[in-house]
Design a protein around this motif. Structure first.
Motif, PDB file in Angstrom:
ATOM      1  N   UNK A  17       0.851  -1.178   0.000  1.00 41.59           N
ATOM      2  CA  UNK A  17       0.000   0.000   0.000  1.00 41.59           C
ATOM      3  C   UNK A  17       0.890   1.233   0.000  1.00 41.59           C
ATOM      4  N   UNK A  18       0.506   2.212  -0.783  1.00 43.43           N
ATOM      5  CA  UNK A  18       1.248   3.463  -0.871  1.00 43.43           C
ATOM      6  C   UNK A  18       0.346   4.608  -0.455  1.00 43.43           C
ATOM      7  N   UNK A  19       0.835   5.499   0.407  1.00 40.45           N
ATOM      8  CA  UNK A  19       0.092   6.678   0.822  1.00 40.45           C
ATOM      9  C   UNK A  19       0.848   7.908   0.364  1.00 40.45           C
ATOM     10  N   UNK A  20       0.121   8.867  -0.169  1.00 40.95           N
ATOM     11  CA  UNK A  20       0.741  10.139  -0.508  1.00 40.95           C
ATOM     12  C   UNK A  20      -0.184  11.261  -0.072  1.00 40.95           C
ATOM     13  N   UNK A  21       0.389  12.404   0.257  1.00 39.43           N
ATOM     14  CA  UNK A  21      -0.380  13.524   0.773  1.00 39.43           C
ATOM     15  C   UNK A  21       0.018  14.792   0.030  1.00 39.43           C
ATOM     16  N   UNK A  22      -0.966  15.448  -0.575  1.00 32.40           N
ATOM     17  CA  UNK A  22      -0.744  16.736  -1.225  1.00 32.40           C
ATOM     18  C   UNK A  22      -1.340  17.818  -0.336  1.00 32.40           C
ATOM     19  N   UNK A  23      -0.770  19.010  -0.314  1.00 29.55           N
ATOM     20  CA  UNK A  23      -1.169  20.001   0.676  1.00 29.55           C
ATOM     21  C   UNK A  23      -2.238  20.992   0.237  1.00 29.55           C
ATOM     22  N   UNK A  24      -2.414  21.289  -1.033  1.00 26.41           N
ATOM     23  CA  UNK A  24      -3.380  22.320  -1.382  1.00 26.41           C
ATOM     24  C   UNK A  24      -4.221  21.896  -2.573  1.00 26.41           C
ATOM     25  N   UNK A  25      -5.484  21.562  -2.439  1.00 27.58           N
ATOM     26  CA  UNK A  25      -6.183  21.246  -1.202  1.00 27.58           C
ATOM     27  C   UNK A  25      -5.677  19.928  -0.615  1.00 27.58           C
ATOM     28  N   UNK A  26      -6.023  19.657   0.630  1.00 30.83           N
ATOM     29  CA  UNK A  26      -5.516  18.478   1.314  1.00 30.83           C
ATOM     30  C   UNK A  26      -6.123  17.234   0.676  1.00 30.83           C
ATOM     31  N   UNK A  27      -5.267  16.385   0.104  1.00 34.29           N
ATOM     32  CA  UNK A  27      -5.704  15.157  -0.555  1.00 34.29           C
ATOM     33  C   UNK A  27      -4.849  14.007  -0.052  1.00 34.29           C
ATOM     34  N   UNK A  28      -5.500  12.933   0.311  1.00 34.57           N
ATOM     35  CA  UNK A  28      -4.810  11.717   0.709  1.00 34.57           C
ATOM     36  C   UNK A  28      -5.114  10.664  -0.343  1.00 34.57           C
ATOM     37  N   UNK A  29      -4.095  10.135  -0.982  1.00 36.11           N
ATOM     38  CA  UNK A  29      -4.259   9.098  -1.987  1.00 36.11           C
ATOM     39  C   UNK A  29      -3.733   7.791  -1.421  1.00 36.11           C
ATOM     40  N   UNK A  30      -4.567   6.766  -1.437  1.00 38.89           N
ATOM     41  CA  UNK A  30      -4.208   5.450  -0.937  1.00 38.89           C
ATOM     42  C   UNK A  30      -4.273   4.487  -2.113  1.00 38.89           C
ATOM     43  N   UNK A  31      -3.153   3.909  -2.457  1.00 34.36           N
ATOM     44  CA  UNK A  31      -3.097   3.009  -3.606  1.00 34.36           C
ATOM     45  C   UNK A  31      -2.657   1.628  -3.137  1.00 34.36           C
ATOM     46  N   UNK A  32      -3.568   0.689  -3.156  1.00 36.37           N
ATOM     47  CA  UNK A  32      -3.291  -0.703  -2.815  1.00 36.37           C
ATOM     48  C   UNK A  32      -3.348  -1.504  -4.118  1.00 36.37           C
ATOM     49  N   UNK A  33      -2.868  -2.736  -4.128  1.00 35.70           N
ATOM     50  CA  UNK A  33      -2.862  -3.506  -5.380  1.00 35.70           C
ATOM     51  C   UNK A  33      -4.234  -3.639  -6.046  1.00 35.70           C
ATOM     52  N   UNK A  34      -5.296  -3.741  -5.288  1.00 35.18           N
ATOM     53  CA  UNK A  34      -6.616  -3.952  -5.879  1.00 35.18           C
ATOM     54  C   UNK A  34      -7.569  -2.783  -5.717  1.00 35.18           C
ATOM     55  N   UNK A  35      -7.084  -1.662  -5.207  1.00 37.82           N
ATOM     56  CA  UNK A  35      -8.009  -0.542  -5.018  1.00 37.82           C
ATOM     57  C   UNK A  35      -7.251   0.764  -4.905  1.00 37.82           C
ATOM     58  N   UNK A  36      -7.923   1.846  -5.286  1.00 39.31           N
ATOM     59  CA  UNK A  36      -7.389   3.194  -5.129  1.00 39.31           C
ATOM     60  C   UNK A  36      -8.444   4.030  -4.426  1.00 39.31           C
ATOM     61  N   UNK A  37      -7.999   4.873  -3.498  1.00 36.22           N
ATOM     62  CA  UNK A  37      -8.929   5.715  -2.750  1.00 36.22           C
ATOM     63  C   UNK A  37      -8.337   7.113  -2.631  1.00 36.22           C
ATOM     64  N   UNK A  38      -9.131   8.125  -2.990  1.00 32.41           N
ATOM     65  CA  UNK A  38      -8.719   9.520  -2.893  1.00 32.41           C
ATOM     66  C   UNK A  38      -9.661  10.236  -1.931  1.00 32.41           C
ATOM     67  N   UNK A  39      -9.096  10.788  -0.885  1.00 27.45           N
ATOM     68  CA  UNK A  39      -9.845  11.514   0.148  1.00 27.45           C
ATOM     69  C   UNK A  39      -9.392  12.962   0.074  1.00 27.45           C
ATOM     70  N   UNK A  40     -10.283  13.867  -0.365  1.00 24.31           N
ATOM     71  CA  UNK A  40      -9.905  15.264  -0.568  1.00 24.31           C
ATOM     72  C   UNK A  40     -10.757  16.180   0.304  1.00 24.31           C
ATOM     73  N   UNK A  41     -10.099  16.969   1.151  1.00 27.02           N
ATOM     74  CA  UNK A  41     -10.789  17.970   1.960  1.00 27.02           C
ATOM     75  C   UNK A  41     -11.073  19.171   1.065  1.00 27.02           C
ATOM     76  N   UNK A  42     -12.354  19.521   0.916  1.00 23.03           N
ATOM     77  CA  UNK A  42     -12.721  20.605   0.011  1.00 23.03           C
ATOM     78  C   UNK A  42     -13.107  21.882   0.744  1.00 23.03           C
ATOM     79  N   UNK A  43     -13.583  21.770   1.984  1.00 24.22           N
ATOM     80  CA  UNK A  43     -13.947  22.957   2.765  1.00 24.22           C
ATOM     81  C   UNK A  43     -13.543  22.731   4.213  1.00 24.22           C
ATOM     82  N   UNK A  44     -13.046  23.785   4.836  1.00 22.31           N
ATOM     83  CA  UNK A  44     -12.677  23.716   6.252  1.00 22.31           C
ATOM     84  C   UNK A  44     -12.947  25.084   6.861  1.00 22.31           C
TER      85      UNK A  44
END
Length: 122
Positions: A1-28
């Protein structure tokens, strides 16, 4: 599993062999004058796109959203440096955005989680 974090806007990308998940904070946001009133609040809205690894580009994403509302309070008579305990409540609302196509009302959350929190120091 690979995790990466971008700062503007805050996005967490989770890449596993069988799935990808992007969690993006849009308002705070924050509200309240913590020192004068003895409390404050915060809110955060994020969207989630999740795909399995089938097909070119990972297939059709499943869309969802999360809204988190937090309220915190402490003794307003205490000096900020001497506050020992802050009580909080957090309400998390989960929305399934794939139901929009099915004609289901997406303005109502599919799940709600309510937590009582306590921050303390010695």
């Amino acid at each position: 599993m690979t995790l990466s974090l971008a700062l503007a806007p805050v996005t967490l990308a989770e890449c596993a062999p069988l799935r990808q998940r992007y969690h993006q904070v849009t308002k705070r946001g924050t509200e309240g004058d913590a020192v004068a009133q003895g409390g404050f609040g915060s809110s955060e809205f994020s969207r989630i796109a999740e795909t399995d690894a089938a097909g070119v580009g990972g297939g059709v994403p499943k869309l969802s959203a999360i809204r988190t509302l937090s309220r915190w309070k402490f003794d307003p008579r205490a000096a900020p440096a001497s506050v020992k305990k802050i009580d909080g409540i957090e309400l998390t609302l989960f929305y399934d955005l794939n139901n929009i196509v099915a004609g289901v009302d997406s303005s109502k959350p599919s799940r709600v989680r309510k937590c009582r929190l306590e921050l303390s120091r010695e």
